[in-house]
Write an enzyme that holds these catalytic residues in place. Structure first.
Site, PDB file in Angstrom:
ATOM      1  N   LYS A 187      -1.033  -1.884  -3.560  1.00 20.96           N
ATOM      2  CA  LYS A 187      -0.065  -1.301  -4.492  1.00 20.96           C
ATOM      3  C   LYS A 187       1.271  -0.956  -3.838  1.00 20.96           C
ATOM      4  O   LYS A 187       2.336  -1.178  -4.438  1.00 20.96           O
ATOM      5  CB  LYS A 187      -0.655  -0.062  -5.161  1.00 20.96           C
ATOM      6  CG  LYS A 187      -1.752  -0.360  -6.169  1.00 20.96           C
ATOM      7  CD  LYS A 187      -2.176   0.908  -6.904  1.00 20.96           C
ATOM      8  CE  LYS A 187      -3.156   0.610  -8.013  1.00 20.96           C
ATOM      9  NZ  LYS A 187      -3.485   1.817  -8.808  1.00 20.96           N
TER      10      LYS A 187
ATOM     11  N   ASP B  66       0.236   3.293 -14.997  1.00 19.53           N
ATOM     12  CA  ASP B  66      -0.739   4.377 -14.949  1.00 19.53           C
ATOM     13  C   ASP B  66      -0.288   5.597 -15.743  1.00 19.53           C
ATOM     14  O   ASP B  66      -1.109   6.266 -16.386  1.00 19.53           O
ATOM     15  CB  ASP B  66      -1.021   4.779 -13.501  1.00 19.53           C
ATOM     16  CG  ASP B  66      -1.918   3.790 -12.783  1.00 19.53           C
ATOM     17  OD1 ASP B  66      -2.687   3.087 -13.464  1.00 19.53           O
ATOM     18  OD2 ASP B  66      -1.860   3.720 -11.537  1.00 19.53           O
TER      19      ASP B  66
END
Length: 278
Positions: free
Chosen positions: A71, A108
């Site tokens: 990420k 997210d």
């Protein structure tokens, strides 16, 4: 599954990637909407990730999800990075643009808020103080979501205080860092408690947190979804709190990527939850 020479392609980068539920989730939506496309696991070693990312447009991919350990690397490699992903410090969604460049996004925060609102339609962070346990990537996304939703104050609690301070400084805004020893007292006067750590996950110890000071009308949620009802959520439910499990965050965070790659904004339904749980 409908597959032709013009099939739209997407996938998920990880190392390892076998644990990811994303292929099952996106595969459900592809079947549901009868899309000519496929979503595949992309097991890529960290040292090979840059090459694999650059190959996406050459292989005809519309984009990909990114999971551990890629990420932060994806944030550095993407040609364009949306402001929210840069604030959070991680990319979980890659979108190949028409010119072949790659955009990094983070969904997210969207997934977290959508999960709460799916379960509690009238939820608004603006109505009171939120308490967030943890200081990792998920905590950054959750805190950013709450701040952007108007939270007047976010109390951030982590066993290692310095990591919580780093998150507060990176995000800015009304974040109050609370010492781990004061975590129980910090619940007083709050309307939301969020656990973003792995504590309570199957195979991990439970989160050690007394809820006595938490107002009875406060909402409690956990981003852990194995098990669906963590010890924290069980403790909260038995006290009469409304609780929200973490599976919905996983499902909702996938929706913007699916829209970008396949042109349809999918829905999170009870049927989908049962399918992914199975």
């Amino acid at each position: 599954m409908i597959l032709s020479g013009k099939a739209k392609l997407a996938g998920v980068f990880g190392w390892p990637v076998g644990h990811s539920r994303s292929p099952k989730l996106h595969g459900f939506w592809i079947e549901q909407h009868r899309i000519d496309g496929a979503y595949v696991p992309l097991s890529v070693r960290p040292e090979d990730f840059a090459y694999a990312l650059r190959a996406l447009p050459r292989m005809g991919f519309a984009g990909a999800n990114v999971t551990i350990p890629h990420k932060q690397t994806a944030l550095a490699l993407a040609d364009h990075v949306e402001p929210l992903a840069r604030r959070i410090g991680a990319v979980n969604t890659l979108v190949v643009r028409e010119d072949g460049s790659i955009e990094g996004r983070n969904t997210d925060a969207f997934g977290f808020l959508e999960n709460l609102r799916h379960a509690v339609p009238d939820f608004s962070a603006a109505t009171g103080v939120s308490v967030v346990i943890g200081a990792g990537g998920a905590a950054r996304a959750v805190a950013a979501a709450l701040l952007d939703d108007g939270a007047p104050r976010v109390r951030l609690i982590n066993r290692t205080r310095s990591r919580a301070v780093e998150v507060a400084e990176a995000l800015g805004g009304p974040i109050e860092v609370v010492d781990w020893e004061d975590r129980a007292e910090a619940l007083a006067g709050s309307n939301l408690l969020v656990n973003t750590t792995s504590l309570g996950m199957t195979g991990q110890p439970p989160l050690d947190l007394a809820l006595d000071a938490l107002p009875r009308d406060a909402l409690v949620t956990d981003i852990v979804y194995v098990p669906l009802e963590t010890p924290l959520l069980l403790q909260a439910r038995l006290r009469g709190h409304r609780t929200v499990d973490g599976l919905g965050m996983l499902l909702h965070q996938a929706r913007p990527g699916f829209l970008a790659w396949f042109g349809v904004m999918p829905a999170v339904t009870d049927e989908l939850r049962r399918f992914v749980e199975s």
